[in-house]
Design a protein around this motif. Structure first.
Motif, PDB file in Angstrom:
ATOM      1  N   ASP A   1      10.564 -43.923  -8.360  1.00  0.00           N
ATOM      2  CA  ASP A   1       9.862 -45.084  -8.883  1.00  0.00           C
ATOM      3  C   ASP A   1      10.628 -46.254  -8.999  1.00  0.00           C
ATOM      4  O   ASP A   1      10.104 -47.416  -8.605  1.00  0.00           O
ATOM      5  N   LEU A   2      11.961 -46.206  -9.420  1.00  0.00           N
ATOM      6  CA  LEU A   2      12.658 -47.294  -9.134  1.00  0.00           C
ATOM      7  C   LEU A   2      12.825 -47.847  -7.812  1.00  0.00           C
ATOM      8  O   LEU A   2      12.724 -48.965  -7.707  1.00  0.00           O
ATOM      9  N   HIS A   3      13.191 -47.152  -7.002  1.00  0.00           N
ATOM     10  CA  HIS A   3      13.368 -47.682  -5.581  1.00  0.00           C
ATOM     11  C   HIS A   3      12.153 -47.866  -4.801  1.00  0.00           C
ATOM     12  O   HIS A   3      11.836 -48.840  -4.199  1.00  0.00           O
ATOM     13  N   GLY A   4      10.971 -47.246  -5.330  1.00  0.00           N
ATOM     14  CA  GLY A   4       9.659 -47.695  -4.986  1.00  0.00           C
ATOM     15  C   GLY A   4       9.158 -48.977  -5.062  1.00  0.00           C
ATOM     16  O   GLY A   4       8.423 -49.630  -4.478  1.00  0.00           O
ATOM     17  N   SER A   5       9.535 -49.386  -6.651  1.00  0.00           N
ATOM     18  CA  SER A   5       9.318 -50.740  -7.033  1.00  0.00           C
ATOM     19  C   SER A   5       9.924 -51.743  -6.338  1.00  0.00           C
ATOM     20  O   SER A   5       9.363 -52.725  -5.807  1.00  0.00           O
ATOM     21  N   ASN A   6      11.339 -51.443  -5.949  1.00  0.00           N
ATOM     22  CA  ASN A   6      11.994 -52.527  -5.366  1.00  0.00           C
ATOM     23  C   ASN A   6      11.557 -52.614  -3.870  1.00  0.00           C
ATOM     24  O   ASN A   6      11.638 -53.727  -3.329  1.00  0.00           O
ATOM     25  N   LEU A   7      10.923 -51.481  -3.353  1.00  0.00           N
ATOM     26  CA  LEU A   7      10.408 -51.589  -2.088  1.00  0.00           C
ATOM     27  C   LEU A   7       9.010 -52.185  -2.000  1.00  0.00           C
ATOM     28  O   LEU A   7       8.914 -53.181  -0.955  1.00  0.00           O
ATOM     29  N   ILE A   8       8.297 -52.164  -3.007  1.00  0.00           N
ATOM     30  CA  ILE A   8       7.126 -52.897  -3.172  1.00  0.00           C
ATOM     31  C   ILE A   8       7.221 -54.465  -3.112  1.00  0.00           C
ATOM     32  O   ILE A   8       6.534 -55.307  -2.555  1.00  0.00           O
ATOM     33  N   TYR A   9       8.397 -54.717  -3.986  1.00  0.00           N
ATOM     34  CA  TYR A   9       8.455 -56.285  -4.142  1.00  0.00           C
ATOM     35  C   TYR A   9       8.982 -56.910  -2.820  1.00  0.00           C
ATOM     36  O   TYR A   9       8.515 -57.676  -2.347  1.00  0.00           O
ATOM     37  N   ALA A  10       9.817 -56.161  -1.954  1.00  0.00           N
ATOM     38  CA  ALA A  10      10.458 -56.518  -0.782  1.00  0.00           C
ATOM     39  C   ALA A  10       8.897 -56.667   0.199  1.00  0.00           C
ATOM     40  O   ALA A  10       8.734 -57.583   0.963  1.00  0.00           O
ATOM     41  N   LEU A  11       8.327 -55.671   0.425  1.00  0.00           N
ATOM     42  CA  LEU A  11       6.979 -55.661   1.166  1.00  0.00           C
ATOM     43  C   LEU A  11       6.040 -56.835   0.654  1.00  0.00           C
ATOM     44  O   LEU A  11       5.528 -57.542   1.634  1.00  0.00           O
ATOM     45  N   LYS A  12       5.864 -57.114  -0.519  1.00  0.00           N
ATOM     46  CA  LYS A  12       4.894 -58.127  -0.972  1.00  0.00           C
ATOM     47  C   LYS A  12       5.544 -59.635  -0.694  1.00  0.00           C
ATOM     48  O   LYS A  12       4.861 -60.340  -0.590  1.00  0.00           O
ATOM     49  N   ARG A  13       6.800 -59.699  -0.791  1.00  0.00           N
ATOM     50  CA  ARG A  13       7.596 -60.825  -0.191  1.00  0.00           C
ATOM     51  C   ARG A  13       7.241 -61.248   1.107  1.00  0.00           C
ATOM     52  O   ARG A  13       7.038 -62.403   1.645  1.00  0.00           O
ATOM     53  N   ARG A  14       7.046 -60.114   1.989  1.00  0.00           N
ATOM     54  CA  ARG A  14       6.748 -60.372   3.422  1.00  0.00           C
ATOM     55  C   ARG A  14       5.379 -60.767   3.727  1.00  0.00           C
ATOM     56  O   ARG A  14       4.943 -61.239   4.612  1.00  0.00           O
ATOM     57  N   GLN A  15       4.595 -59.649   2.952  1.00  0.00           N
ATOM     58  CA  GLN A  15       3.240 -59.510   3.193  1.00  0.00           C
ATOM     59  C   GLN A  15       2.162 -59.683   1.870  1.00  0.00           C
ATOM     60  O   GLN A  15       2.083 -58.574   1.248  1.00  0.00           O
ATOM     61  N   PRO A  16       2.239 -60.961   1.212  1.00  0.00           N
ATOM     62  CA  PRO A  16       1.714 -61.054  -0.184  1.00  0.00           C
ATOM     63  C   PRO A  16       0.316 -60.149  -0.137  1.00  0.00           C
ATOM     64  O   PRO A  16      -0.049 -59.870  -1.243  1.00  0.00           O
ATOM     65  N   ALA A  17      -0.667 -60.400   0.794  1.00  0.00           N
ATOM     66  CA  ALA A  17      -1.853 -59.464   0.787  1.00  0.00           C
ATOM     67  C   ALA A  17      -1.813 -58.106   1.052  1.00  0.00           C
ATOM     68  O   ALA A  17      -3.006 -57.654   1.044  1.00  0.00           O
ATOM     69  N   LEU A  18      -0.510 -57.797   1.241  1.00  0.00           N
ATOM     70  CA  LEU A  18      -0.665 -56.254   1.548  1.00  0.00           C
ATOM     71  C   LEU A  18      -1.205 -55.219   0.152  1.00  0.00           C
ATOM     72  O   LEU A  18      -0.696 -55.374  -0.739  1.00  0.00           O
ATOM     73  N   ALA A  19      -1.933 -54.597   0.631  1.00  0.00           N
ATOM     74  CA  ALA A  19      -2.748 -53.569  -0.750  1.00  0.00           C
ATOM     75  C   ALA A  19      -1.819 -52.235  -0.642  1.00  0.00           C
ATOM     76  O   ALA A  19      -1.480 -51.513   0.416  1.00  0.00           O
ATOM     77  N   ILE A  20      -1.455 -51.927  -1.757  1.00  0.00           N
ATOM     78  CA  ILE A  20      -0.728 -50.519  -1.980  1.00  0.00           C
ATOM     79  C   ILE A  20      -1.101 -49.730  -3.100  1.00  0.00           C
ATOM     80  O   ILE A  20      -1.192 -50.253  -4.198  1.00  0.00           O
ATOM     81  N   ARG A  21      -1.569 -48.594  -2.769  1.00  0.00           N
ATOM     82  CA  ARG A  21      -1.941 -47.384  -3.710  1.00  0.00           C
ATOM     83  C   ARG A  21      -0.833 -46.500  -3.801  1.00  0.00           C
ATOM     84  O   ARG A  21      -0.288 -46.225  -2.520  1.00  0.00           O
ATOM     85  N   CYS A  22      -0.498 -45.913  -4.904  1.00  0.00           N
ATOM     86  CA  CYS A  22       0.666 -44.913  -4.845  1.00  0.00           C
ATOM     87  C   CYS A  22       0.598 -44.154  -5.833  1.00  0.00           C
ATOM     88  O   CYS A  22       0.050 -44.128  -6.982  1.00  0.00           O
ATOM     89  N   TRP A  23       1.552 -43.123  -5.903  1.00  0.00           N
ATOM     90  CA  TRP A  23       1.965 -42.156  -6.998  1.00  0.00           C
ATOM     91  C   TRP A  23       3.337 -42.664  -7.369  1.00  0.00           C
ATOM     92  O   TRP A  23       4.109 -42.817  -6.356  1.00  0.00           O
ATOM     93  N   GLY A  24       3.556 -42.942  -8.546  1.00  0.00           N
ATOM     94  CA  GLY A  24       4.840 -43.317  -9.255  1.00  0.00           C
ATOM     95  C   GLY A  24       4.858 -43.642 -10.493  1.00  0.00           C
ATOM     96  O   GLY A  24       4.619 -42.662 -11.250  1.00  0.00           O
ATOM     97  N   GLY A  25       5.390 -44.820 -10.989  1.00  0.00           N
ATOM     98  CA  GLY A  25       5.438 -44.997 -12.435  1.00  0.00           C
ATOM     99  C   GLY A  25       5.330 -46.257 -12.706  1.00  0.00           C
ATOM    100  O   GLY A  25       4.783 -47.034 -12.114  1.00  0.00           O
TER     101      GLY A  25
END
Length: 370
Positions: A13-37
């Motif tokens: 969940d921790l590393h996934g969250s930082n990955l999502i932040y990094a992805l969103k910085r590059r592609q703000p419109a990117l849609a992400i569905r996930c299993w996590g926390g």
């Protein structure tokens, strides 16, 4: 573009969250569905399954919950089909994620594995499954590229995301509440017993057994947010001077003089905060005996594995008792021993490289989906 990310543990969940932040910085419109926390939810992922409902550890525990696990696999497959992502990103959690990877590959969905399964420790046969089912393997430990390349698996080393997590934590630095501030002259010993109910039940009682032996220290339990405060209260009945803080692990480690730490990612976190530690592990006896026959590594802590030496003391199963814990904690509270450990921690940090793992992983993932 759409991604489907699966993380099944607190560290994921921790590393996934930082990955999502990094992805969103590059592609703000990117849609992400996930299993996590909660952290992945806060970062912008739509969480459909929380990791607290997925945390089954050990062979016996998995067998007891097999029906639930199989139901989760079926649900996951259907949810992915309904969502139709451009790629599937798997974060650690190999028992579940490798099953999904095999199925997703058959559906023609690109599979990216971030934070590779620890096949170098056991289940080496899983290397073949990774080579067959994973389109992009992103690893975080410095010795992993050589291992996977030896098995003809294309691999990209992105560095360890904990370095990013610590930088972010420093920028958002909180403070311990007044109620948790030790009396003048007292120092803190952190207790990190894990985030799963079954591991806390096994590991926290031995940790608490030594608190009376060190009256000059304030013991604080770094509680997991995935476990309610009421879960911890029975453990504290006979330890009124021990404090519990949930969701404040990094703040506690910043102040800690020493720590008793459940084996796992938290051992590396503790080392990166430069805190002397004793590594603790205890599990179901049957699961442990099975694991002993399958595991092919010398150490259980990431600190010792990366350094390839017994840098921190490991107390496993029957060794995790009052006498051994008291002796090991006394040893690391010795200023001379603590100073020596600090020197070795600096070498460990160098081995992990610089920060930027989340950004490099995000770039690699976006390359796959174009």
């Amino acid at each position: 573009m759409k991604l489907y990310i699966i993380a099944g543990e607190a560290s994921g969940d921790l590393h996934g969250s930082n990955l999502i932040y990094a992805l969103k910085r590059r592609q703000p419109a990117l849609a992400i569905r996930c299993w996590g926390g909660d952290l992945m939810q806060e970062a912008g992922g739509a969480v459909v399954k929380h990791y607290r409902d997925l945390a089954f550890m050990g062979f016996v525990e998995v067998l007891k919950n097999l029906r639930t696990i199989l139901d989760n696999i079926d649900f996951c497959k259907q949810d992915i089909l309904d969502y139709q992502p451009d790629a599937l990103v798997l974060i650690d959690y190999p028992g579940f994620n490798l099953r999904i990877a095999k199925w997703a590959k058959q559906q023609g969905i690109p599979v990216i594995y971030y934070i590779a399964p620890q096949v170098w420790a056991w289940h080496a046969s899983r290397v073949h499954a990774i080579r067959r089912d994973v389109d992009k393997l992103l690893v975080i430990l410095p010795f992993e590229p050589a291992f996977f390349e030896k098995h003809a698996v294309a691999v990209e080393y992105v560095g360890h995301p904990l370095l990013d997590a610590l930088v972010i934590s420093d920028q958002q630095q909180a403070h311990l509440p007044v109620s948790a501030t030790p009396d003048q002259g007292q120092r803190i010993i952190a207790l990190l017993p894990g985030s799963r109910r079954q591991e806390v039940r096994k590991i926290l009682p031995p940790m608490l057994s030594v608190t009376a032996d060190f009256p000059d220290y304030q013991f604080i339990i770094a509680g997991a947010t995935s476990l309610p405060e009421a879960f911890y209260q029975p453990f504290l009945v006979n330890h009124p001077n021990v404090q519990l803080l949930r969701g404040a692990t990094y703040d506690i480690l910043r102040r800690a003089t020493a720590a008793l730490v459940k084996s796992g990612t938290s051992t590396l976190e503790t080392a990166l905060f430069k805190v002397p530690q004793v590594v603790c592990y205890a599990g179901n006896p049957i699961s442990y005996q099975i694991a002993r026959r399958l595991v092919s590594i010398k150490y259980i802590s990431l600190v010792n594995l990366i350094m390839d030496q017994p840098l921190v003391k490991e107390l496993i199963q029957q060794e995790l008792n009052h006498a051994n814990l008291k002796a090991a904690l006394t040893d690391i509270l010795n200023p001379e021993n603590a100073a020596l450990l600090q020197t070795q921690y600096a070498v460990l940090r160098q081995k992990l490289g610089g920060g930027g793992a989340s950004d490099r992983a995000a770039s690699a993932i976006l390359e796959v989906i174009g």
